[in-house]
Design a protein around this motif. Structure first.
Motif, PDB file in Angstrom:
ATOM      1  N   ASP A  16     -32.113  -7.753 -99.157  1.00  0.00           N
ATOM      2  CA  ASP A  16     -32.340  -8.864-100.094  1.00  0.00           C
ATOM      3  C   ASP A  16     -32.781 -10.120 -99.356  1.00  0.00           C
ATOM      4  O   ASP A  16     -33.707 -10.818 -99.791  1.00  0.00           O
ATOM      5  N   GLU A  17     -32.110 -10.413 -98.250  1.00  0.00           N
ATOM      6  CA  GLU A  17     -32.472 -11.620 -97.504  1.00  0.00           C
ATOM      7  C   GLU A  17     -33.851 -11.480 -96.882  1.00  0.00           C
ATOM      8  O   GLU A  17     -34.648 -12.424 -96.898  1.00  0.00           O
ATOM      9  N   MET A  18     -34.171 -10.293 -96.327  1.00  0.00           N
ATOM     10  CA  MET A  18     -35.487 -10.115 -95.727  1.00  0.00           C
ATOM     11  C   MET A  18     -36.576 -10.169 -96.789  1.00  0.00           C
ATOM     12  O   MET A  18     -37.667 -10.715 -96.547  1.00  0.00           O
ATOM     13  N   ASP A  19     -36.308  -9.629 -97.974  1.00  0.00           N
ATOM     14  CA  ASP A  19     -37.283  -9.721 -99.070  1.00  0.00           C
ATOM     15  C   ASP A  19     -37.560 -11.172 -99.430  1.00  0.00           C
ATOM     16  O   ASP A  19     -38.707 -11.555 -99.714  1.00  0.00           O
ATOM     17  N   MET A  20     -36.502 -11.995 -99.432  1.00  0.00           N
ATOM     18  CA  MET A  20     -36.677 -13.410 -99.725  1.00  0.00           C
ATOM     19  C   MET A  20     -37.548 -14.093 -98.667  1.00  0.00           C
ATOM     20  O   MET A  20     -38.476 -14.840 -99.001  1.00  0.00           O
ATOM     21  N   LEU A  21     -37.282 -13.802 -97.388  1.00  0.00           N
ATOM     22  CA  LEU A  21     -38.091 -14.383 -96.315  1.00  0.00           C
ATOM     23  C   LEU A  21     -39.533 -13.900 -96.398  1.00  0.00           C
ATOM     24  O   LEU A  21     -40.477 -14.651 -96.131  1.00  0.00           O
ATOM     25  N   MET A  22     -39.712 -12.628 -96.799  1.00  0.00           N
ATOM     26  CA  MET A  22     -41.044 -12.033 -96.925  1.00  0.00           C
ATOM     27  C   MET A  22     -41.871 -12.758 -97.986  1.00  0.00           C
ATOM     28  O   MET A  22     -43.090 -12.920 -97.853  1.00  0.00           O
ATOM     29  N   LYS A  23     -41.227 -13.185 -99.047  1.00  0.00           N
ATOM     30  CA  LYS A  23     -41.950 -13.885-100.118  1.00  0.00           C
ATOM     31  C   LYS A  23     -42.129 -15.367 -99.801  1.00  0.00           C
ATOM     32  O   LYS A  23     -43.144 -15.966-100.164  1.00  0.00           O
ATOM     33  N   TRP A  24     -41.134 -15.925 -99.131  1.00  0.00           N
ATOM     34  CA  TRP A  24     -41.118 -17.375 -98.918  1.00  0.00           C
ATOM     35  C   TRP A  24     -42.073 -17.824 -97.812  1.00  0.00           C
ATOM     36  O   TRP A  24     -42.892 -18.736 -98.016  1.00  0.00           O
ATOM     37  N   LEU A  25     -42.014 -17.206 -96.644  1.00  0.00           N
ATOM     38  CA  LEU A  25     -42.804 -17.677 -95.505  1.00  0.00           C
ATOM     39  C   LEU A  25     -44.313 -17.639 -95.759  1.00  0.00           C
ATOM     40  O   LEU A  25     -45.018 -18.617 -95.456  1.00  0.00           O
ATOM     41  N   PRO A  26     -44.883 -16.552 -96.333  1.00  0.00           N
ATOM     42  CA  PRO A  26     -46.331 -16.565 -96.591  1.00  0.00           C
ATOM     43  C   PRO A  26     -46.748 -17.594 -97.646  1.00  0.00           C
ATOM     44  O   PRO A  26     -47.917 -18.007 -97.675  1.00  0.00           O
TER      45      PRO A  26
END
Length: 512
Positions: free
Chosen positions: A239-249
């Protein structure tokens, strides 16, 4: 210093060139005493002709000569240097290596993709207590993916894309549209399709190495306000990695520069890196992410200079504990071994009362061996120094919570002090850990008291719990008055922690 070896490990990577200086003492205990980094972005310098040209080669030579001066200042006697994907994939790879050796005087090994995967695995597998997993090392110009089972490397592949050359190919301006992100993902998916074994090992942890996942770890820790600044063995869920995946780009290049935990020189390459990482994670159907703080440089050092330990039968935790003792211990090894034996004997005798599992027994044993290492900083109030050294050193083979438990047990003084520590680490420790630390800390104090003279006056104890009382019996051949005095003084604290008394009986036997 005179008996210690100082060794420089140089990693000529596709994104940066690094020097790590290790110090190795006669007990084979080692530590890092210096780390130096130069950004090179070699994968971006190689043109469409796939050649690294003379000016860029000279820049590497300049860096290597700077590193040589640093090594001389640190009295380094041996240097091992290795080059990876950027040079490996260049048409003129051998010409580059020849010029580096000729103009710097440093012998440079050119690692194949398989070599890189193997050496990285060596560094990781000797520092994480994980038997089965998918290892992913995302560099600047390549990505190594390996599967390991029962702590043995089974299969690996080196893909010719990494965070730097993927950025150069898809978005040199650092802007990532949805279309570009899809194209990066498609590139990775197509590469994985040629290696079907990657998807045939589901539900394993993804062990990440390299700058991409270390950066994601630091971002995660900053966002969570994580209380223990350790990268190694940090875990990130999907869940946290999915959030970072959407947020950083979604951030502009300027905003990514301001992300807490992300260094400015990675703001452009972090997005391709996380896309590569997450695509492999999905294809391999992994369970969660684990960050390895050890990798290629550790493997290069271990392979050449610690080969005897690599084949050692001792566990990762034992090796790591012995390493800390080799660096910091000022107590006789016989005393520490005796304290550890007594501590686990008391733990076992009280098993039906406390019902703690084998991991807590392991934590108590480790704490018993390390309780005195703070003396290397200052004998007076050494317990607080022991706490810091254990909590902030690499104690491999334990989770972050277990490391803190060991630090607390080893330095235990009062339950009030444990409460204070818990309040500093409420995101890692459990509230129930306060009572457990108090109980196990008191057991360690009792074990220390049983060898108060540090002469092994009481070589073996037998202990059992019966009817709400702990009975300790021992035979001794020499004066044990120091032990008797210290054990008697523990009685009150033991009663408070365990709500039971203990009896201590000894039988003086003739030494004839």
């Amino acid at each position: 210093m005179h008996n210690n070896r100082r060794i420089g490990i140089v990693d000529i990577g596709s994104n940066s060139i690094r020097l790590v200086i290790y110090e190795l003492n006669p007990q084979q205990a080692y530590r890092v005493i210096g780390e130096f980094k130069k950004s090179a972005r070699l994968s971006q310098r190689i043109g469409t002709d796939n050649i690294l040209h003379a000016p860029d080669i000279r820049d590497i030579v300049i860096i290597l000569n700077q590193f040589k001066l640093i090594c001389q200042a640190h009295q380094v006697t041996e240097i091992r240097a290795a080059a990876t994907a950027a040079i490996r994939n260049a048409v003129n790879a051998q010409e580059i290596i020849d010029q580096l050796v000729r103009d710097s005087g440093i012998f440079v090994e050119l690692l194949s993709g398989q070599d890189e995967a193997l050496v990285g695995f060596l560094g990781m597998s000797n520092s994480l207590d994980i038997e089965d997993g998918i290892l992913v090392d995302i560099g600047g110009g390549s990505t190594e993916v390996s599967v390991f089972r029962n702590s043995k490397l089974e299969q690996s592949v080196s893909f010719p894309f990494g965070a730097v050359n993927t950025t150069k190919r898809f978005s040199p301006n650092g802007i990532f549209s949805e279309e570009l992100l899809k194209n990066i993902r498609l590139m990775v998916v197509n590469a994985i399709a040629e290696e079907p074994w990657i998807g045939q090992n589901p539900d394993l942890p993804l062990i990440g190495m390299g700058g991409t996942i270390r950066s994601l770890c630091k971002i995660s820790q900053k966002r969570r306000k994580y209380s223990l600044p350790l990268t190694h063995n940090y875990k990130i869920d999907t869940d946290e990695m999915d959030m970072l995946m959407k947020w950083l780009p979604s951030l502009s290049a300027e905003k990514r520069k301001k992300v807490d935990g992300l260094s400015k020189d990675r703001h452009d390459i972090i997005v391709p890196g996380i896309i590569i990482l997450e695509t492999i994670f999905q294809a391999a159907r992994c369970s969660h992410y684990v960050i390895s703080g050890a990798g290629l440089r550790d493997g290069l050092f271990r392979e050449k200079y610690l080969s005897s330990l690599t084949n050692d039968s001792h566990s990762i935790l034992e090796q790591s504990t012995n390493n800390l003792l080799g660096l910091h211990s000022t107590a006789p090894s016989e005393h520490l071994a005796q304290v550890a034996r007594h501590a686990v004997a008391l733990f076992d005798a009280l098993q039906d009362t406390h019902k703690y599992d084998a991991r807590m027994r392991l934590c108590l044993h480790t704490s018993s061996l390390l309780y005195r290492i703070g003396v290397s900083m200052n004998y007076y109030q050494f317990a607080k120094h022991s706490f810091y050294l254990i909590a902030h050193s690499r104690l491999d083979g334990l989770s972050h919570r277990e490391i803190l438990l060991c630090a607390c047990i080893a330095s235990y003084k009062t339950k009030g002090r444990v409460h204070q520590i818990y309040n500093q680490y409420p995101d890692i420790l459990l509230e129930s850990d306060v009572d457990m630390i108090t109980k196990l800390g008191t057991l360690l104090q009792l074990a220390v008291a049983l060898d108060a003279s540090e002469t092994q006056a009481i070589p073996v104890i037998s202990a059992k719990s019966d009817g709400g009382q702990l009975s300790i019996r021992a035979e001794t051949q020499i004066d044990h008055s120091a032990e008797r005095k210290e054990v008697d003084e523990i009685q009150k604290d033991f009663m408070k922690a365990w709500t039971m008394k203990f009896s201590f009986q000894t039988n003086q036997i003739s030494n004839q």
